[in-house]
Write an enzyme that holds these catalytic residues in place. Structure first.
Site, short mmCIF file in Angstrom:
data_model
loop_
_atom_site.label_atom_id
_atom_site.label_comp_id
_atom_site.label_asym_id
_atom_site.label_seq_id
_atom_site.Cartn_x
_atom_site.Cartn_y
_atom_site.Cartn_z
N LYS A 195 0.85 -1.19 0.00
CA LYS A 195 0.00 0.00 0.00
C LYS A 195 0.89 1.24 0.00
CE LYS A 195 -3.82 1.59 -0.77
NZ LYS A 195 -4.58 1.15 -1.94
N SER A 388 -8.21 -0.26 -6.16
CA SER A 388 -8.54 0.11 -4.79
C SER A 388 -10.03 0.44 -4.69
CB SER A 388 -7.66 1.28 -4.32
OG SER A 388 -7.49 1.23 -2.92
#
Length: 586
Positions: A195, A388
């Site tokens: 991330k 995402s």
């Protein structure tokens, strides 16, 4: 006094006349657009790649209508469905004699991305299979343009033209040193080793994990280009790989020797072929040409059909609220709800071209997809990027389509919080606060958060990530542990996502529409698009040459995009499901 009044009256009268005249021009332009010109025999279809290809249908605002009417030019954008539908229909239309492609691919924001170019390219392949000639003349060639035009029968490069084929790269700007210099502090919470959306704000260099995922992704995307060009031009893939690794840029004569282009010639030599196709007199203006948008306007749109298939576009950053220029959570949710409650709507395609954004806004949209999918077929078509939050809103579709060069995945969550306490103190400012509770000003920009506050926020982030995994597992019929293994914020190409079970099929918007129609057992139906692109004021400012000058150079443009990304982080809780920064692949 009389002179003054006379001057005012004259100015006022002149202004009124100007407005009336302008209104007449706009009226004539709109009237002309509402009446599509008929298609004659020996009509040449033209595609200008220099006009960015967007997902949403471009809004015919003041500037685009007036500019197009007065200068007989294509408007500033063209929609993907318009381009692809026009080319495919023209392949079956006996009145269309050929396809001429001009201009280099121009990217603008999310426009003309690799997945969109893939679909345009396949439409060109289909047109060529009809036996009609596909012709292109290019002043220069880059990878994106070559990728699209490589199926052409006549791929002609200017004698002084260059072919750039040097592989893919993606630059990431890091802010850590600048933040330290100017007294800006950043606190983050995140889940997943990949991330890296927050990485540019914490470090001054790229992490090994981020470099690994980027190189893997870039290799997948570049291999798609190599395989496609090699197939169309009947050139060994090894020749193209060697070109990228050893030469990068070659002259037109070398491109001809390698078989990448079919000829080296000036435009006037190609123009002769275009005159033949249209039956135009040699040396005169080429007659009977139609742009893809003009031709699309002549096609029947199924207006008399009682059943509708709706296409909804989620293109841009996902934000809270009703913002129509990006992916406003409440706005897109309202469109999905509208489609669900309309009895004439039998199926819905959600076209996602988004890197994600606000986690809560993504969840609001997803809730409506769940409700919709219970009543009607819902198919997702992933564009160039559906990552995402963009993946979050796709999860519960009956079927997900992606292109091999779609960027997806990035299943992860992060929290990002800036504070400028040091900056304002250094310039002599101080902010004092009165509060009823210790954490009443927890989201203030003027102080860092305490360890206890960050621990609470991390708990929220962990919970949201867990819910993200659960939703993907449920929507995709996967085991949660398996999802966690392929999640952790890592981005994947559409090709890899298919293998991992994150998408169902490889294909574009047209394939998704066909699949949705089949699921709803539709035969005679119309396709309705709820959205229009852009605002009238934006168009007026562009026409007047007043658009921002901050984008004048590549360096400034890249920096401005990153700053805009930071400014777009407006979630009330500061928690996001977003892809790492914006990947500009070139």
């Amino acid at each position: 006094m009389k002179s003054f009044l006379k001057t005012v009256f004259a100015s006022f009268t002149g202004m009124i006349l100007a407005v009336v005249f302008l209104g007449v021009l706009i009226g004539l332009a709109l009237t002309a657009q509402d009446v599509p010109q008929s298609v004659e025999d020996n009509t040449l279809l033209t595609l200008d790649l220099g006009v960015p290809i967007v997902d949403r249908q471009p809004r015919q605002g003041f500037a685009s209508v007036l500019h197009k009417a007065l200068q007989d030019q294509e408007s500033g954008r063209q929609s993907l469905r318009t381009v692809v539908t026009a080319i495919r229909q023209a392949a079956k239309d006996d009145r269309i004699s050929g396809l001429y492609i001009k201009g280099n691919v121009v990217r603008d924001g999310y426009a003309s991305g690799w997945a969109a170019l893939k679909e345009v390219r396949e439409a060109i392949v289909e047109f060529k299979a009809s036996g009609k000639p596909v012709i292109t003349w290019q002043e220069d060639l880059d990878e994106a343009t070559l990728y699209v035009v490589s199926p052409a029968d006549h791929l002609v490069l200017n004698p002084l033209g260059l072919l750039e084929f040097n592989g893919f790269a993606s630059e990431v700007m890091y802010f850590r040193n600048a933040f330290d210099k100017y007294g800006i502090d950043v606190q983050v919470t995140r889940v997943g080793k990949y991330k890296s959306a927050v990485e540019p704000f914490l470090q001054d260099h790229m992490s090994d994990e981020n470099r690994e995922q980027l190189i893997t992704l870039l290799n997948d995307l570049f291999e798609e280009v190599i395989a496609s060009v090699a197939s169309s031009r009947q050139v060994p893939s090894a020749v193209l790989r060697d070109l990228a690794e050893e030469e990068a840029v070659i002259e037109s004569s070398q491109a001809l020797e390698k078989g990448v282009v079919t000829a080296v010639a000036y435009y006037d030599e190609v123009r002769g072929k275009l005159s033949e196709l249209t039956g135009s007199e040699a040396g005169k203006e080429i007659e009977r040409q139609k742009t893809v948008s003009q031709y699309f306007a002549t096609l029947p749109q199924g207006d008399n059909a009682s059943d509708k298939l709706v296409v909804i576009y989620a293109e841009g950053e996902i934000v809270s609220g009703n913002d129509k220029d990006v992916v406003g959570g409440d706005y897109i949710a309202s469109l999905l709800r509208q489609a669900r409650n309309d009895d004439e709507v039998k199926a819905v395609v959600l076209r996602v071209n988004s890197p994600g954004g606000s986690a809560s806004a993504s969840d609001i949209i997803q809730r409506e997809t769940i409700l919709l999918a219970k009543q009607k077929p819902l198919v997702v078509s992933m564009g160039t990027v559906a990552a995402s939050g963009g993946y979050w809103i796709s999860t519960y579709a009956d079927e997900i389509f992606a292109e091999p060069n779609t960027i997806t995945g990035s299943i992860g969550v992060f929290g990002l919080f800036l504070n400028v306490q040091k900056l304002i103190n250094e310039i002599g400012l101080n902010v004092e606060v009165a509060r009823t509770s210790p954490a009443a000003d927890v989201f203030s920009l003027y102080r860092p958060k305490t360890e206890q506050e960050m621990a609470v926020i991390q708990k929220f982030v962990d919970n949201i990530y867990s819910r993200f995994l659960e939703k993907v597992a449920e929507g995709r019929n996967l085991n949660k542990a398996e999802v966690h293994e392929i999640a952790q914020g890592r981005v994947w190409s559409g090709k890899q996502a298919l293998k991992l079970g994150l998408v169902d099929k490889l294909g574009g918007l047209g394939d998704a529409i066909a699949a949705a129609a089949e699921k709803a057992r539709l035969e005679n139906y119309s396709i309705e698009e709820y959205q229009q692109e852009g605002s009238l004021m934006d168009e007026i400012l562009k026409e007047m040459g007043m658009e921002t000058r901050l984008e004048s150079t590549p360096l400034v443009r890249s920096a401005w995009k990153q700053i805009q990304h930071v400014l777009s982080l407006t979630d009330a809780r500061g928690i996001y499901a977003r892809m790492p920064y914006d990947l500009s692949i070139y």
